[in-house]
Design an enzyme around this catalytic site. Sequence first.
Site, mmCIF file in Angstrom:
data_model
loop_
_atom_site.group_PDB
_atom_site.id
_atom_site.type_symbol
_atom_site.label_atom_id
_atom_site.label_comp_id
_atom_site.label_asym_id
_atom_site.label_seq_id
_atom_site.Cartn_x
_atom_site.Cartn_y
_atom_site.Cartn_z
ATOM 1 N N LYS A 12 34.052 41.306 38.890
ATOM 2 C CA LYS A 12 34.719 42.086 37.834
ATOM 3 C C LYS A 12 33.651 42.794 36.973
ATOM 4 C CE LYS A 12 38.701 39.108 38.271
ATOM 5 N NZ LYS A 12 39.872 38.493 37.679
ATOM 6 N N GLU A 64 47.255 37.441 45.131
ATOM 7 C CA GLU A 64 46.777 36.997 43.827
ATOM 8 C C GLU A 64 47.923 37.012 42.816
ATOM 9 O OE1 GLU A 64 42.210 37.544 43.539
ATOM 10 O OE2 GLU A 64 43.193 39.247 42.618
ATOM 11 N N SER A 120 42.261 31.588 39.964
ATOM 12 C CA SER A 120 41.724 30.299 39.498
ATOM 13 C C SER A 120 41.326 29.380 40.645
ATOM 14 C CB SER A 120 42.712 29.608 38.553
ATOM 15 O OG SER A 120 42.950 30.418 37.411
ATOM 16 N N ASN A 161 34.744 38.227 43.322
ATOM 17 C CA ASN A 161 35.013 39.457 42.585
ATOM 18 C C ASN A 161 34.367 39.272 41.221
ATOM 19 O OD1 ASN A 161 35.969 41.604 41.158
ATOM 20 N ND2 ASN A 161 38.143 41.072 41.298
ATOM 21 N N HIS A 186 43.778 45.732 43.030
ATOM 22 C CA HIS A 186 43.724 44.535 42.170
ATOM 23 C C HIS A 186 44.687 44.712 40.988
ATOM 24 C CE1 HIS A 186 42.236 41.391 39.527
ATOM 25 N NE2 HIS A 186 41.682 40.852 40.595
HETATM 26 P P1 13P Z 1 39.899 34.107 38.731
HETATM 27 O O1 13P Z 1 39.310 33.371 39.914
HETATM 28 O O2 13P Z 1 38.954 34.237 37.591
HETATM 29 O O3 13P Z 1 41.244 33.555 38.361
HETATM 30 O O4 13P Z 1 40.146 35.614 39.228
HETATM 31 C C1 13P Z 1 40.815 35.841 40.399
HETATM 32 C C2 13P Z 1 40.740 37.271 40.726
HETATM 33 O O5 13P Z 1 41.323 38.118 40.069
HETATM 34 C C3 13P Z 1 39.903 37.643 41.870
HETATM 35 O O6 13P Z 1 40.104 38.980 42.213
#
Ligand code: 13P
Length: 248
Positions: free
Chosen positions: A12, A167, A213, A10, A95
Amino acid sequence: MSRRRIIAGNWKMNKTPSEAVALCAELKDLVKNDAVDVVYCVPAIDIVPVVDAVKGTNVLVGAENFYIEDKGAFTGEISAPMLKDAGVTYIIIGHSERRDIFGENDILINAKVKKAFAAGLKPILCCGESLALRKAGTYADWIKRQITWDLDGVTADQVKDLVIAYEPIWAIGTGETATADQAQEVCKMIRDLIAELYDAPTAEAVRIQYGGSMNAGNAAELLSKPDIDGGLIGGASLKADFGKIVNA
Ligand code: 13P
């Protein structure tokens, strides 16, 4: 039944179109693995160049958001048919960043899940608890309620094609990963809930990811758990480490 592993990045709100193409080139050889579904979920503006950049490879492209109408006067939005036509396979829905920052609720998320299926996209449906709920010990009820709402009216055949990402919000971008046992506990609980809401074959088929993470160092242990079928990876999907997670 053995479920096919799915490792999704992801991205983002990261990577301009030219940076996105460069990242695809950097990762190309590192993410080769025919036994795993590898997905890059990318910002809307990166979709067209990334679809082009991964042509002929094992990588599938996902989107991070869309609106539930097909077309019309919805300034600034993109639709599921637009994503499908652009070559998108997966779509992240629910999300925690969209729930918390953009105020998306379970009614909208449920509509998005149904719309995605209707348009031929495969949802990656996210759920997870805050640190306060984790500490209060009520996280299981919270997650069950999220999933029950989000799947209202969704058929068993559709759920067999669904990916659910657990998550925990306290583990996203914090460097604090859920332990493999904590992640497995919730992923198994989600699978049991699907068995309750649908049936055993549907629960066996649905793929459940862990996200929060996840990195090259902890992926193998998390992915060794029986109910964790993959990962949804934020930060570590933007660098060469993503290849190590795909091949963990
Ligand atoms: P991180 O791997 O940066 O913690 O993010 C996880 C996430 O939100 C994936 O959608």
